[in-house]
Design a protein around this motif. Structure first.
Motif, PDB file in Angstrom:
ATOM      1  N   ASN A  34       0.807  -1.211   0.000  1.00  0.00           N
ATOM      2  CA  ASN A  34       0.000   0.000   0.000  1.00  0.00           C
ATOM      3  C   ASN A  34       0.845   1.269   0.000  1.00  0.00           C
ATOM      4  N   HIS A  43      -4.366   0.896   7.829  1.00  0.00           N
ATOM      5  CA  HIS A  43      -5.454   0.820   8.800  1.00  0.00           C
ATOM      6  C   HIS A  43      -5.373   1.969   9.820  1.00  0.00           C
ATOM      7  N   PRO A  44      -6.443   2.550  10.298  1.00  0.00           N
ATOM      8  CA  PRO A  44      -7.838   2.188   9.994  1.00  0.00           C
ATOM      9  C   PRO A  44      -8.415   2.928   8.788  1.00  0.00           C
ATOM     10  N   ARG A  45      -7.710   3.873   8.213  1.00  0.00           N
ATOM     11  CA  ARG A  45      -8.241   4.553   7.030  1.00  0.00           C
ATOM     12  C   ARG A  45      -7.651   3.909   5.786  1.00  0.00           C
ATOM     13  N   ALA A  46      -7.646   2.570   5.780  1.00  0.00           N
ATOM     14  CA  ALA A  46      -7.004   1.825   4.702  1.00  0.00           C
ATOM     15  C   ALA A  46      -7.511   2.297   3.352  1.00  0.00           C
ATOM     16  N   GLU A  51     -16.152  10.388  13.463  1.00  0.00           N
ATOM     17  CA  GLU A  51     -16.862   9.602  12.446  1.00  0.00           C
ATOM     18  C   GLU A  51     -16.905   8.114  12.789  1.00  0.00           C
ATOM     19  N   ASN A  52     -16.085   7.683  13.713  1.00  0.00           N
ATOM     20  CA  ASN A  52     -16.063   6.256  14.006  1.00  0.00           C
ATOM     21  C   ASN A  52     -17.070   5.838  15.076  1.00  0.00           C
ATOM     22  N   HIS A  95      -8.746   5.496  17.836  1.00  0.00           N
ATOM     23  CA  HIS A  95      -7.809   4.764  16.988  1.00  0.00           C
ATOM     24  C   HIS A  95      -6.637   5.643  16.574  1.00  0.00           C
TER      25      HIS A  95
END
Lengths: 203, 756, 423
Positions: B527, B535-538, B631-632, B693
């Protein structure tokens, strides 16, 4: 008295494994206590089965073999049904009792033991149990006066057994038996020899 | 971007939106206030036909910015997927009609809400650009594995098996690590009954033969710099030579050190040679060479052994381990079996408190130990008395009495301590952090950090990061992830811990863990090559850009970045490392001069939403409450509240943020200056069991907001107008209530005087 | 007709719980094509039914939100729900899988608006709440269900209710003629992540789960504590709805037991410790245990719960439960630490039921090495089929996700080999 060198060691465990029926299962106990809780007579025990197993591991030979706890087992099989490790606890209890008796360590006035002895003696005479004599010997085991008292107290029971043809007054004359008591005696003798041969000496 | 913006708006009238709202007016709002070049309505925008309308507008009319007014941005994500444009969503369903009662008297305020959300989404679109690669990225498929024990060897072999080249670094002169010293290991296949030979020798041979794996023995890392996809590693060997290679990602498998039994004087370790640790017993068993295990003191064949479980473990005493080392009960059973195998009739007694042999394999092995006549006793050992025969004193918990036993050898089942490097956050979040109520000056903090470095161990990775040389620690020195769902959520992107440095574990687990960490390393390398976030905004392609001209070199961004992504260049400006960045926006929130932004998430994308809300005049008695929701957790909680029909106050305007840590103080001051009456910030749980996170986003927001008091004071506003809440995703009733509470507060203290 | 585009470079993940989801996402985020087949109408599996996780006491839906976002955003991942893999043929690098898809009676038009649910009258036991509560005949299985699409219960097909659902839908999403379909597709490697099921408490006869209303299972207790559950998060007695003031946890209910599950289910100790934190401080709690198996840092949590004034630990496998006053269960047994016989009455008893592998040993649609306990062995004989999570052993969520990530790599290795030889 066990010394430190026997405590929490395998010596007594090995003895039990060798000389007690199903004794090889004792090491598999994980001390959950479900046997102790499942026993209908549990509250009468000094040591419930799981504790006896722990005592065996702890090397408490004398304490275990002189205990009257395993004599309390009535063979209801609740413990076996529930034991998560599948230990045949009922059999182990009887095995321990038998072994203790063999060694002469069983508590002298333990009533179950006394009853068992009477039962055995009665059975061995003719190869079948003579219910009448069995009952009488139980009543009179503590002397004549006590025997009469016992007999009076259980009068109704005796009458009912007779009505139901479970007991016959004529049995007092000798009673029924196997065809050849002599052969039975031989069989038993042989069995005892075999069993004696298996017993290992740990003393 | 020089490219001309073409803005297209779409208003969905499905799911009751058309019935509840005046769609014509929404369209007008989008074109007139929102400056959309076009805006169309559709009665089911998420349908194939609806999506095609949007697609055509992009493909045929060249729309570059798309504003979709429909349901929540969490719904119909797959349908509204247009990666080639900048896209925003106005939440008219969960955000408006589902949280407002369908009555005539509420019609006006509901429509106002919807109009505002259209204006906000249009403004956000206008100030967004489509995220695209920075050009910084490189694909480097090489995986560096640090540590040549069973975990590292497994990681190397697993990576190579997937086709990735490996650089394997081992400090000592041979591969194999601790397992190489073991006589046997726990069984890894059913039936789980007998200790088995370890596979170390075959593995070492396989690694030797694998041309994808380069092994560096007697080597340590002198420096690791760069970022995923372009790590540059200087390797130093014992002989003094150095070499360099590059790699895409890193797995750290540096293992553990057995607890020092000298700290257990009560067990006589320092007094008798016949009191040994479980690790030393492995050596004794190995030295026995197939014959009986002998006593260290006199070489006599051992006939009885006692194992003291939890020696120095599960303890609340200082200098002992507070945790349980996972496998030490299984290990003792295994070692007791050694004696059964090698010493014939040897008695083995395991004195434990809770016997922890979990799972199918664990319980099988416990039973196998019992079958082998290992004696188990629930006994808590207090003392080992040395002598020709050792006496172990303990409390038999079953027989409820003090007991003792004699034996030839005592084995202490000591725990594992991780071989981790110094914790970058020792003095701020770790063991050296100020206790509650303790206020440290900057000097004291630095002193503490320096002291920590002195007592601390050597660095392993020697990262040239602004924020420390090694992986951050979770607790007790372990480099574990803080998250239950995400065991590989690392705080140093592209670097993954595996094996007992992450958490105490047995060999099978360590090997599985090595596979997991290798998977993550491979993924990080791939990536990084694509410029995508981890992760977490993969998959996120946006990255922080920064305007150098405005920067005052205050260093807040470099200090506060939770992932150590930002270094300093030689002129002391922040140096962003995109591939280390997790796109949380903490740097943006930290920057007092607003020079940091993402293409689709910036001071403007949120700031302009705030500005484009219509603020009614004071005498309209229609307050405006700004809600910035993580947002999570908070935003999904509000969505679910909407599904349940929980009412939310019509004055609220909710903006989802990536993390409360990204909230710029300027948004707050601008809102207050623009006449908002209240501000509610909703972030995740903070503190020891934090849920953020991005580590400290919520905590930092709380800290920053505590300083808003001054601003409020200058504006002569009440402090109650700005509140920060910890909100969980399950707070379906509570989250709306917190907003409604603010409305009540405003009713009490009155409207803001700053309405223009 | 459901179409699946898959090749020998596709990874098939069977099961969409935390393990399957993790394996699928990790592989997809590494650039591999993944097809995920899930039996339920939604992904997430059993963790969606948990109130909190140990030891952080955080909410599973938080991680679910992230995982679902990852899934929605990832073009490499195809999810098929309400489907079961019935057959896998072939060998590593070249498998053909067959899946049976049950009709949902709702198509992709569904916006999750809920109109059908409102229109339908029939109610059924809500499986999401383990039957403690009702759901409609047209329903969204839970609030965060992904896909966010309603389901029509097959029981209402052919009734007026079904027509009502159809009539209520404004977006033409109800398709009452939907049929079961069978599809076939290729895969190079398979991750088997079918997870676990709670051991059937009815089989533990002496505990009377089938006879006593106030004896419930640990998974049911999670639903009772959850604010989105049938009692709105209040811990109330099933028999009379009274607030529970005294609760008992029975450990190893079905685990470590030759008569039930031979293995230790690993999670139940920690799960009960976690559940000790659910009731208010003034609720008396008793934990009946054999060994408290708090592994590694979980020890901290054990100590924390132990320090709670209202929690009492008793080393005992409870022998039996009988009904006492007021329908309160009375526990009989012996505290083995020092031999104390007890008959303790509690308002509510929670059986910490064990983890049983979901797929029965005999019913695996593929030839695979399975151990005595029913878990898949890490055997090379399994070829390109890799167990992930609780299909391999009783694991907690963290270890399951860890294990699944490793399983994903093993699948990727097969795919990369295939790609290497094909490309």
């Amino acid at each position: 008295m066990s010394t430190n060198s026997q405590k929490y060691r395998n010596s007594f465990l090995k003895e039990v494994e060798a000389n007690v029926e199903e004794g090889e299962w004792v090491k598999m106990c994980m001390q959950c206590g479900v046997c102790a809780g499942s026993c209908p007579l549990g509250k009468h025990w000094d040591h419930p089965p799981q504790e006896i197993f722990m005592m065996i591991r702890a090397g408490k030979r004398e304490e275990v073999l002189t205990s009257d706890s395993m004599w309390m087992c009535t063979s209801c099989y609740n413990c076996i049904a529930r034991c998560p490790r599948g230990l045949p606890i009922t059999h182990i209890m009887h095995g321990l009792a038998t072994y203790a008796k063999r060694l002469g360590l069983a508590p002298k006035n333990q009533p179950t033991q006394g009853f068992s002895q009477l039962f055995w003696d009665n059975l061995m005479k003719k190869g079948r149990v003579n219910e009448l004599k069995m009952g009488l010997s139980m009543y009179f085991k503590d002397g004549f006066a006590q025997g009469v008292k016992n007999a009076m107290a259980n009068q109704k029971l005796g009458q009912n057994m007779m009505k139901a043809k479970r007991m016959n007054a004529m049995e007092i004359m000798g009673g029924h038996g196997v065809k050849s008591p002599g052969d039975l005696a031989k069989i038993i003798k042989k069995a005892q020899e075999i069993e004696d041969g298996k017993i290992q000496d740990f003393s | 971007m020089a490219e001309e913006k073409k803005m297209a708006g779409f208003v969905c009238t499905g799911c009751g939106i058309g019935e509840r709202l005046d769609a014509g007016q929404l369209e007008t709002t989008a074109t007139r206030d929102g400056k959309m070049n076009t805006c169309v309505q559709h009665d089911m925008l998420c349908s194939k036909e609806g999506v095609q309308v949007i697609r055509d507008t992009i493909d045929n009319d060249g729309a570059t910015h798309v504003m979709i007014a429909a349901c929540s941005r969490r719904a119909k994500v797959e349908a509204f997927n247009f990666p080639e444009v900048a896209m925003t969503r106005a939440n008219l369903r969960e955000g408006v009609i589902w949280v407002r009662p369908d009555t005539d008297e509420n019609k006006e305020t509901t429509q106002e809400m919807a109009d505002d959300y259209i204006r906000m989404a249009c403004a956000e679109a206008k100030f967004s650009t489509k995220p695209s690669k920075s050009g910084e990225q490189e694909l480097n498929k090489t995986i560096m594995v640090v540590g040549g024990g069973i975990t590292g060897m497994t990681a190397a072999m697993e990576a190579a098996a997937a086709g990735y080249p490996v650089q394997l670094i081992e400090k000592s002169g041979a591969l194999g690590g601790r397992i190489a010293e073991y006589y046997k290991v726990l069984p890894t296949r059913s039936p789980y009954a007998t200790p088995q030979e370890s596979s170390i020798a075959e593995m070492a041979a396989a690694i030797e033969a694998d041309d994808k794996i380069t092994v560096h023995l007697n080597s340590t890392l002198a420096q690791t710099s760069g970022a995923p996809g372009r790590f540059s590693v200087d390797v130093a060997t014992e002989s003094g030579s150095t070499s360099n290679f590059t790699c895409g990602a890193i797995a750290q498998a540096t293992g553990f050190t057995p607890f020092d039994a000298n700290k257990l004087p009560e067990f006589g370790y320092d007094k008798s040679a016949d009191v040994v640790t479980n690790h030393e017993l492995e050596a004794l068993a190995k030295a026995a060479n197939g014959g009986p295990i002998k006593r260290p003191s006199d070489g006599k064949e051992i006939t009885s052994v006692a194992f003291v479980q939890n020696a120095g473990q599960c303890s609340d005493e200082e200098n002992k381990l507070a945790y349980f080392s996972g496998v030490t009960d299984l290990v003792s059973i295994k070692q007791a079996m050694y004696f059964k195998e090698l010493n014939g009739d040897c008695d083995t007694t395991i004195l434990f408190n809770n016997l922890r042999t979990p799972g199918a394999a664990g319980e099988d092995f416990y039973r196998a130990g019992q079958e082998a006549m290992v004696l188990f006793s629930k006994g808590i050992v207090s003392e080992v008395v040395p002598g020709d025969s050792l006496t172990v004193k303990f409390k038999d918990m079953i027989l409820n009495e003090d007991a003792e036993m004699d034996c030839d050898l005592v084995v202490l089942a000591v725990g594992m301590e991780p071989n981790s490097g110094p914790d970058p956050y020792y003095a701020t979040e770790g063991a050296g952090a100020p206790q509650e109520g303790e206020e440290l000056t900057d000097e004291e903090k630095e002193e503490r950090a320096a002291a920590a470095n002195e007592v601390s161990v050597d660095s392993i990775l020697n990262l040239d990061y602004r924020q420390g040389t090694d992986l951050p620690q979770l607790k007790y020195g372990f480099n574990d992830s803080h998250f239950i769902c995400f065991p590989y959520e690392t705080r140093r992107t592209g670097i993954y811990a595996a094996g007992p440095v992450r958490r105490p574990m047995d060999i099978q687990q360590a090997r599985d863990d090595a596979a997991g960490a290798t998977m993550k390393a491979i993924q990080a390398a791939e990536n990084a090559g694509k410029g995508m976030a981890a992760h977490p905004r993969a998959g996120d392609l946006s990255y922080p850009s920064f305007r150098k001209e405005g920067c005052t070199q205050c260093k807040r961004c470099t200090v506060e970045c939770p992932f150590g992504a930002i270094n300093e260049d030689e002129k002391r400006y922040p140096l962003f490392n995109e591939a280390r960045c997790r796109r949380c926006g903490t740097c943006m929130g930290a920057c007092p001069v607003r020079v940091i932004s993402f293409e689709n998430y910036s001071i403007d994308t949120v700031g302009q939403q705030i500005k484009n809300v219509e603020i009614p005049e004071e005498w309209d008695e229609k307050p405006r409450i700004l809600v910035l929701a993580c947002e999570n957790d908070a935003y999904p909680a509000l969505d679910q509240a909407a599904m349940n029909g929980v009412e939310i106050n019509p004055w609220a305007r909710v903006i989802p943020v990536r993390c409360l840590g990204s909230v710029s103080l300027s948004w707050i001051t601008d809102s207050l200056n623009n006449g908002y009456d209240g501000i509610v910030l909703m972030g995740c749980q903070r503190g020891e069991d934090y849920q953020c996170h991005f580590v400290r986003g919520s905590a930092m927001a709380a800290e920053r907001m505590s300083k808003v008091g001054d601003t409020l004071q200058t504006l002569n506003l009440e402090p109650e107008r700005v509140v920060v809440h910890e909100v969980a995703i399950t707070d379906i009733e509570r989250a709306p209530k917190l907003i409604n509470d603010m409305a009540e507060t405003i009713e009490k203290i009155g409207m803001s005087p700053f309405k223009f | 007709m459901t179409e699946v585009i898959a090749t020998n470079e596709t990874i098939l993940v069977v099961g969409g719980g935390i393990s399957g989801m993790t394996a699928a996402l990790e592989a997809a985020e590494t650039g591999k094509k993944v097809v995920l087949v899930e039996k339920r109408p939604y992904i997430g599996g059993r963790v969606t039914q948990l109130y909190k996780y140990f030891p952080k006491l955080c909410h599973p839906t938080c991680g679910l939100e992230i995982n679902q976002r990852r899934a929605k955003m990832n073009p490499n991942l195809t999810i098929i729900t309400m489907a079961e893999v019935t057959d896998i043929k072939g060998e590593a690098g070249n498998y053909t899988a067959t899946a049976k898809i049950a009709p949902r009676y709702i198509n992709d038009n569904c916006t999750g608006c809920g109109d059908c649910g409102k229109a339908v009258e029939a109610e059924f036991d809500d499986e999401y709440n383990y039957g403690m509560g009702k759901r409609k005949g047209a329903y969204l299985p839970h609030r965060m269900a992904m896909p966010q699409q309603y389901v029509i219960d097959p029981a209402i097909i052919g009734t007026d209710d079904a027509q009502k659902a159809k009539d209520a839908c404004k977006v033409n999403a109800v398709d009452l003629d939907m049929q079961e379909e069978t599809i076939e597709f290729n895969a190079g490697a398979v991750v088997w992540a079918t997870g676990w099921q709670p051991y059937d408490a009815n089989k533990i006869q002496p505990y009377g789960y089938d006879r006593f209303e106030n004896v419930i299972t640990s998974v049911e207790f999670e639903r009772l504590a959850d604010p989105t559950g049938p009692t709105g998060g209040k811990i109330l007695r099933p028999s009379d709805g009274k607030e529970v003031k005294n609760v008992a946890f029975i450990q190893c209910a079905g685990s470590r037991d030759k008569n039930h599950l031979l293995h230790c289910s690993r999670i139940c100790c920690m799960a009960s410790l976690k559940q000790c934190t659910y009731p208010a401080d003034d609720v008396d709690i008793s934990v009946y245990y054999i060994d408290i198996r708090a592994i590694d840092r979980f020890e901290d949590f054990y100590q924390k719960v132990k320090a709670q004034d209202n929690v009492n630990f008793i080393k005992s496998k409870v022998a039996s439960i009988v009904k006492g006053d007021d329908d309160s269960p009375v526990l009989h047994g012996v505290d083995t630490e020092g031999y104390n016989r007890y008959a303790n009455q509690h308002d509510l008893v929670v059986l910490a039921v064990g983890m049983e592998p979901s797929v029965d040993k005999e019913s695996f649609p593929v030839d695979i090495v399975i151990n005595e306990e029913g878990f898949i062995e890490p055997a090379s004989e399994n070829g390109g089929i890799f167990a992930a999570g609780c299909s391999s052993d009783a694991l907690d969520v963290n270890r399951a996700a860890q294990h699944a990530t490793g399983a994903a790599l093993r699948a990727v290795q097969v795919i990369n080999r295939v790609a290497g030889t094909e490309g």
